[in-house]
Scaffold this motif. Sequence first.
Motif, mmCIF file in Angstrom:
data_model
loop_
_atom_site.group_PDB
_atom_site.id
_atom_site.type_symbol
_atom_site.label_atom_id
_atom_site.label_comp_id
_atom_site.label_asym_id
_atom_site.label_seq_id
_atom_site.Cartn_x
_atom_site.Cartn_y
_atom_site.Cartn_z
ATOM 1 N N MET A 39 0.844 -1.175 0.000
ATOM 2 C CA MET A 39 0.000 0.000 0.000
ATOM 3 C C MET A 39 0.892 1.242 0.000
ATOM 4 O O MET A 39 1.892 1.307 0.699
ATOM 5 N N LEU A 40 0.503 2.232 -0.779
ATOM 6 C CA LEU A 40 1.324 3.431 -0.951
ATOM 7 C C LEU A 40 1.556 4.163 0.366
ATOM 8 O O LEU A 40 2.672 4.601 0.651
ATOM 9 N N ALA A 41 0.536 4.313 1.183
ATOM 10 C CA ALA A 41 0.686 5.041 2.449
ATOM 11 C C ALA A 41 1.776 4.411 3.314
ATOM 12 O O ALA A 41 2.601 5.119 3.908
ATOM 13 N N THR A 42 1.816 3.102 3.375
ATOM 14 C CA THR A 42 2.838 2.403 4.158
ATOM 15 C C THR A 42 4.216 2.637 3.561
ATOM 16 O O THR A 42 5.181 2.897 4.286
ATOM 17 N N GLU A 43 4.307 2.591 2.251
ATOM 18 C CA GLU A 43 5.584 2.817 1.584
ATOM 19 C C GLU A 43 6.080 4.240 1.838
ATOM 20 O O GLU A 43 7.271 4.456 2.078
ATOM 21 N N LEU A 44 5.178 5.210 1.791
ATOM 22 C CA LEU A 44 5.574 6.592 2.026
ATOM 23 C C LEU A 44 5.994 6.813 3.470
ATOM 24 O O LEU A 44 6.898 7.599 3.742
ATOM 25 N N GLU A 45 5.350 6.127 4.401
ATOM 26 C CA GLU A 45 5.742 6.234 5.810
ATOM 27 C C GLU A 45 7.189 5.795 6.008
ATOM 28 O O GLU A 45 7.909 6.364 6.821
ATOM 29 N N ARG A 46 7.608 4.802 5.283
ATOM 30 C CA ARG A 46 8.981 4.301 5.413
ATOM 31 C C ARG A 46 10.020 5.331 4.997
ATOM 32 O O ARG A 46 11.176 5.243 5.374
ATOM 33 N N SER A 47 9.614 6.318 4.221
ATOM 34 C CA SER A 47 10.555 7.348 3.778
ATOM 35 C C SER A 47 10.931 8.285 4.921
ATOM 36 O O SER A 47 11.920 8.995 4.829
ATOM 37 N N HIS A 48 10.130 8.296 5.977
ATOM 38 C CA HIS A 48 10.320 9.212 7.113
ATOM 39 C C HIS A 48 10.196 10.674 6.678
ATOM 40 O O HIS A 48 10.717 11.566 7.332
ATOM 41 N N ASP B 293 7.506 13.846 5.388
ATOM 42 C CA ASP B 293 6.140 14.298 5.637
ATOM 43 C C ASP B 293 5.221 13.800 4.525
ATOM 44 O O ASP B 293 5.415 14.157 3.354
ATOM 45 N N PRO B 294 4.221 12.960 4.852
ATOM 46 C CA PRO B 294 3.322 12.430 3.818
ATOM 47 C C PRO B 294 2.600 13.545 3.056
ATOM 48 O O PRO B 294 2.362 13.415 1.856
ATOM 49 N N GLU B 295 2.257 14.638 3.742
ATOM 50 C CA GLU B 295 1.593 15.754 3.068
ATOM 51 C C GLU B 295 2.497 16.317 1.970
ATOM 52 O O GLU B 295 2.034 16.624 0.871
ATOM 53 N N LEU C 93 2.591 13.659 -0.977
ATOM 54 C CA LEU C 93 1.352 13.588 -1.744
ATOM 55 C C LEU C 93 1.099 14.879 -2.515
ATOM 56 O O LEU C 93 0.614 14.836 -3.655
ATOM 57 N N THR C 94 1.452 16.013 -1.916
ATOM 58 C CA THR C 94 1.301 17.274 -2.641
ATOM 59 C C THR C 94 2.234 17.318 -3.835
ATOM 60 O O THR C 94 1.853 17.777 -4.919
ATOM 61 N N ALA C 95 3.444 16.814 -3.672
ATOM 62 C CA ALA C 95 4.374 16.758 -4.807
ATOM 63 C C ALA C 95 3.778 15.928 -5.938
ATOM 64 O O ALA C 95 3.875 16.299 -7.112
ATOM 65 N N ALA C 96 3.134 14.821 -5.593
ATOM 66 C CA ALA C 96 2.501 13.979 -6.618
ATOM 67 C C ALA C 96 1.366 14.726 -7.308
ATOM 68 O O ALA C 96 1.236 14.677 -8.539
#
Length: 67
Positions: free
Chosen positions: A1-10, A12-14, A17-20
């Motif tokens: 799941m993308l959210a989990t993958e992004l969390e691993r980056s440490h 800011d998810p905001e 996702l805004t960059a995307a």
Amino acid sequence: MLATELERSHEDPERLLTAALVFADGDVNRFRSAIRLARTDWRDLLVAGGLGHPDWPQVLDEELKPR
């Protein structure tokens, strides 16, 4: 799941996702490309979305303000 993958980056998810969304500019295919880019290297997504530099908080605020 993308959210989990992004969390691993440490990162800011905001910010990620805004960059995307900025990179996609309303185009669903570009959004899909942004997600693939994030899965390959989230730092490249930040650069592509204009949020990869030290002024990213100001850019983020500008992108998210109501229009």
